[in-house]
Design an enzyme around this catalytic site. Sequence first.
Site, PDB file in Angstrom:
ATOM      1  N   MET A  45      24.002   9.825   3.125  1.00  0.00           N
ATOM      2  CA  MET A  45      24.387  10.133   3.210  1.00  0.00           C
ATOM      3  C   MET A  45      23.974  10.670   5.131  1.00  0.00           C
ATOM      4  SD  MET A  45      23.422  13.299   3.147  1.00  0.00           S
ATOM      5  CE  MET A  45      22.505  14.292   1.666  1.00  0.00           C
ATOM      6  N   LYS A  67     -17.556  -1.892   5.697  1.00  0.00           N
ATOM      7  CA  LYS A  67     -18.194  -2.493   4.870  1.00  0.00           C
ATOM      8  C   LYS A  67     -19.806  -2.512   4.858  1.00  0.00           C
ATOM      9  CE  LYS A  67     -16.935  -7.285   3.373  1.00  0.00           C
ATOM     10  NZ  LYS A  67     -15.901  -8.396   4.036  1.00  0.00           N
ATOM     11  N   PHE A  92     -11.084  -8.489  13.333  1.00  0.00           N
ATOM     12  CA  PHE A  92      -9.879  -8.793  12.634  1.00  0.00           C
ATOM     13  C   PHE A  92      -9.948  -8.130  11.975  1.00  0.00           C
ATOM     14  CE2 PHE A  92      -7.459 -11.164  10.058  1.00  0.00           C
ATOM     15  CZ  PHE A  92      -7.341 -10.800   9.462  1.00  0.00           C
ATOM     16  N   GLN A  93      -8.794  -6.991  11.171  1.00  0.00           N
ATOM     17  CA  GLN A  93      -7.883  -6.408  10.569  1.00  0.00           C
ATOM     18  C   GLN A  93      -8.779  -4.517  10.983  1.00  0.00           C
ATOM     19  OE1 GLN A  93      -7.858  -7.771   6.774  1.00  0.00           O
ATOM     20  NE2 GLN A  93      -5.712  -8.137   7.036  1.00  0.00           N
ATOM     21  N   GLU A 103       0.807  -1.351   0.378  1.00  0.00           N
ATOM     22  CA  GLU A 103      -0.242  -0.019   0.035  1.00  0.00           C
ATOM     23  C   GLU A 103       0.584   1.403   0.005  1.00  0.00           C
ATOM     24  OE1 GLU A 103      -1.084  -2.475   2.094  1.00  0.00           O
ATOM     25  OE2 GLU A 103      -2.776  -2.934   1.830  1.00  0.00           O
TER      26      GLU A 103
END
Lengths: 591, 98
Positions: A497, A183, A133-134, A71
């Site tokens: 760097m 959902k 969940f999630q 993502e």
Amino acid sequence: MDALLTKTKTGAQEAGKEVGKKISGAEALLRCLVAEGVETIFGYPGGAIMPVYDALYHYTDKINHILVRHEQGAIHAAQGFARVTGKTGVVFATSGPGATNLITGLADALIDSTPVVCVTGQVFAHLLGTDAFQETDVVNTTIPVTKWNVQVAEAKDIPAAVARAFYIANSGRPGPVLIDITKNAQNEMIEEFTYEKCTGIRTYRPKPTLQISQVQAAAELINQAKRPYILAGQGVLLSGATEELKALSEKAGIPVACTLLGLGSFPTDHPNYVGFLGMHGNYGPNVNTNECDVLIGIGMRFDDRVTGNVSRYARQAKVIHIEIDKAEISKIIQADVPVHADAKEALAALLPLVKSATHQEWIDSFRELNRIEEEKIIRKECNPDCEKLMMGEVIHRLSEMTKGEAILVTDVGQHQMTASRYYRFRYPLTNVTSGGAGTMGFALPAAIGAKIARPDKDVVAVIGDGGYQMTMQELGTILQYKIPVKILVLNNSYLGMVRQWQQLFHEKRYSCTEMVNPDFVKLAEAYNIPARRVTQREDLVPALTDLLNAKTASFVEVVVGREDNVFPMVPAGGCVSDVLLEPPTVAQQKK
Amino acid sequence: MKQEFTLEIAADNNFSILNRIVNVLNRRRVRIKKLIAHEMEGDFYRGGAILLLYTTPELMEKVKHQLEKLIEVEYANYTEGSDAYYERSEKHGCRVAS
């Protein structure tokens, strides 16, 4: 790639009122996006956003969905898309870790003012707060890294939320917006779908009203100035004010330097262009900041990478700050004349009020300082006589060969600073990099987004070996969609760097900065990307030629000097006048 | 030099608005001594907050602008001292020990 070019805009015609036909919240979302002119979405599906993806199955003629490999790749790709077009990038992600994987990109987009709308799936509304969940509290997690966000728990609220999101993302100072849709809201049916673009929000004032008195005060200062100096930031690009900036500089004889994100706002081959500002910017622009008498900041925020120590920054000068975000005016550097306005509007109003003038001696002082930099640094870096290849010469060759016309996407680190110094940007919206957040791993996915947005332009991603490994899973995206980005990895086998700072300020204690890298060429080839490694100078131009001429994605790894440093450098805690052209002495280090 | 300020905010009464306001203050390490949040009378969709803060005048001015950047915030006005805080909290029916 051809498949990506054949989408036509039908959304605006199809959106609107539909009576009698129920549609799901998921489909409503897609219709809203089509109405907003969205043709490309970068995303990654999951359980909580499955209804949206199911609806998307029937929208493949209107919307291209690019399946990324993480993502974070999606949001960086959306940023790259937005940066080269000015349009809003769009991202889909699922709940929980899908959403939290967006946070780095959201923070990056917020600080760099990039318009992105992220849609995340969320668990069913009745499960919110139950540690399902999630499930994560995405809204509260992303409040600090978004311009705005909202959770939608009922389908009927989706159109208004989307309309607001797009309006907020790309108005005023642009930024990222997140819409979290439960959902059940995706599944619910809407009786009557209507979509109206948002044209205003009661409490939100994106475009300030230009105060003529402020512009007049600015003109007065400029007309009296003996050594005026313009610092041009990304705001010039976001506002579309490049022509107005050029006109002002030419009329009033004012030299212009650009911030990192302002590169491209003023042509680097213009006689009034004096260089790149900031910690690793050109010598002249930094030193002369403390010599000017009127400092005009346009669409920039006096970031610490530009100012160095603020207690010794331009104290001798009167400061004019033209900026659309009121919170940035006098936040770091006190403005003597604040001009709270859109840059284009302000410059258009300012132009007739400033007198024609020349300050050739002042502009020549920049040239003299830049000549010193040329002798001490640039010549050696761009045309070295040592055996090892140097980052500067790679970028210099690339700039020559592309005539400064490619879209350059850089990652973060020494190569980024080198590219910003030596690539001669000539046009707006051709410099894509992570500025304020300095997000390693930005470049590869951002280059994907930029290429999809601008298939007509060469897009070259210049990346260090460290940043490349943070998001190189997006080679899979390139493979799947045959995206012809040109990837140039400058490999010094260090987090360069950080190593430089360890060398200069920590007595060469290279703590955890040496990298043991895989065979990048073989990895690219595993993704069907033609690849080669360059270790000898005589192979550089042929390799870059093949890279630029390739019709498919192409990869070149250049092995560069391991412990080379980027100079000039304004040391930490130092002021812009303290800019170093070589490593500090022991006494300077102790200071 | 730090001192007390009364900050009055009017905003759209959306979920998480108070969190957004407090986040801005927390990020700048501005101390919140007291806080009242309320709906506007007769308008469920609008609300406000009155905060008693402890910070420097320079930071108070900067924080005001950062609060007004929040999409839902209509205005964020401040006055020096705590008198306005107690006056407004009484007006909203809160008896607060001084």
